[in-house]
Design a protein around this motif. Structure first.
Motif, PDB file in Angstrom:
ATOM      1  N   UNK A 123      32.469 -12.698  21.659  1.00  0.00           N
ATOM      2  CA  UNK A 123      31.561 -11.759  21.055  1.00  0.00           C
ATOM      3  C   UNK A 123      30.151 -12.355  21.039  1.00  0.00           C
ATOM      4  N   UNK A 124      29.170 -11.543  21.392  1.00  0.00           N
ATOM      5  CA  UNK A 124      27.782 -12.009  21.487  1.00  0.00           C
ATOM      6  C   UNK A 124      27.198 -12.258  20.103  1.00  0.00           C
ATOM      7  N   UNK A 125      26.342 -13.253  20.034  1.00  0.00           N
ATOM      8  CA  UNK A 125      25.637 -13.587  18.802  1.00  0.00           C
ATOM      9  C   UNK A 125      24.670 -12.466  18.458  1.00  0.00           C
ATOM     10  N   UNK A 126      24.713 -12.010  17.196  1.00  0.00           N
ATOM     11  CA  UNK A 126      23.836 -10.934  16.722  1.00  0.00           C
ATOM     12  C   UNK A 126      22.631 -11.572  16.030  1.00  0.00           C
ATOM     13  N   UNK A 127      21.445 -11.235  16.509  1.00  0.00           N
ATOM     14  CA  UNK A 127      20.213 -11.866  16.047  1.00  0.00           C
ATOM     15  C   UNK A 127      19.219 -10.815  15.551  1.00  0.00           C
ATOM     16  N   UNK A 128      18.702 -11.024  14.347  1.00  0.00           N
ATOM     17  CA  UNK A 128      17.611 -10.201  13.829  1.00  0.00           C
ATOM     18  C   UNK A 128      16.339 -11.020  13.950  1.00  0.00           C
ATOM     19  N   UNK A 129      15.365 -10.480  14.640  1.00  0.00           N
ATOM     20  CA  UNK A 129      14.088 -11.152  14.880  1.00  0.00           C
ATOM     21  C   UNK A 129      13.032 -10.466  14.027  1.00  0.00           C
ATOM     22  N   UNK A 130      12.347 -11.242  13.166  1.00  0.00           N
ATOM     23  CA  UNK A 130      11.365 -10.687  12.240  1.00  0.00           C
ATOM     24  C   UNK A 130       9.994 -11.308  12.516  1.00  0.00           C
ATOM     25  N   UNK A 131       9.043 -10.456  12.896  1.00  0.00           N
ATOM     26  CA  UNK A 131       7.691 -10.918  13.217  1.00  0.00           C
ATOM     27  C   UNK A 131       6.742  -9.744  13.056  1.00  0.00           C
ATOM     28  N   UNK A 132       5.514 -10.014  12.660  1.00  0.00           N
ATOM     29  CA  UNK A 132       4.554  -8.912  12.484  1.00  0.00           C
ATOM     30  C   UNK A 132       3.789  -8.593  13.765  1.00  0.00           C
ATOM     31  N   UNK A 133       4.075  -9.303  14.845  1.00  0.00           N
ATOM     32  CA  UNK A 133       3.434  -9.042  16.131  1.00  0.00           C
ATOM     33  C   UNK A 133       4.368  -8.212  17.015  1.00  0.00           C
ATOM     34  N   UNK A 134       3.992  -6.959  17.262  1.00  0.00           N
ATOM     35  CA  UNK A 134       4.811  -6.087  18.106  1.00  0.00           C
ATOM     36  C   UNK A 134       4.955  -6.655  19.507  1.00  0.00           C
ATOM     37  N   UNK A 135       3.913  -7.255  20.011  1.00  0.00           N
ATOM     38  CA  UNK A 135       3.949  -7.849  21.360  1.00  0.00           C
ATOM     39  C   UNK A 135       4.975  -8.977  21.433  1.00  0.00           C
ATOM     40  N   UNK A 136       4.954  -9.874  20.432  1.00  0.00           N
ATOM     41  CA  UNK A 136       5.920 -10.977  20.413  1.00  0.00           C
ATOM     42  C   UNK A 136       7.342 -10.440  20.251  1.00  0.00           C
ATOM     43  N   UNK A 137       7.529  -9.468  19.353  1.00  0.00           N
ATOM     44  CA  UNK A 137       8.864  -8.913  19.141  1.00  0.00           C
ATOM     45  C   UNK A 137       9.466  -8.398  20.439  1.00  0.00           C
TER      46      UNK A 137
END
Length: 129
Positions: free
Chosen positions: A1-15
């Motif tokens: 099963x693939x690792x589930x990752x939540x990415x939190x950043x205020x830069x839409x470009x980086x996200x």
């Protein structure tokens, strides 16, 4: 099963760039740009790991890390909640004490972000970037 990752950043470009990179490397990624959004998405998405930008504009990534650390999912097998990794364009040394005092497993420079580095930190391997 693939690792589930939540990415939190205020830069839409980086996200978008980081999401594309991590998904190419086999992670399942959801994104959030604010603390309230991250808390909502964490409850719905149930990530294995949360990557949090230290500086979320007028919000603190460390505050979010503490709130997520207190968060428990009712039907998860483990009671520890998701692993937390702080990320930044700054150097680790700039935030050494704050990272040590936080619930984060470690730190990754944004330039070193990749699925392998995330897995290493989750497994407690040395070599935090």
């Amino acid at each position: 099963m693939a690792l589930r990752c939540l990415l939190v950043d205020d830069s839409a470009r980086f996200l978008q760039a980081a999401k594309a990179l991590l998904e190419r490397e086999g992670l399942v990624v959801d994104i959030a740009s604010t603390v309230p959004d991250a808390l909502r998405r964490a409850g719905a998405f149930r990530p294995d790991v949360v990557l949090i930008d230290i500086d979320l504009g007028d919000q603190s990534g460390f505050d979010l890390a503490r709130r997520l650390d207190e968060h428990r999912f009712d039907d998860r097998d483990d009671t520890n909640g998701p692993g937390i990794i702080m990320v930044s364009t700054h150097q680790r040394e700039d935030f050494e004490e704050l990272i040590a005092d936080s619930p984060a497993l470690g730190f990754l420079a944004k330039s070193a972000l990749c699925a392998g580095a995330v897995h290493e930190l989750l497994l407690g391997a040395p070599g935090q970037s």
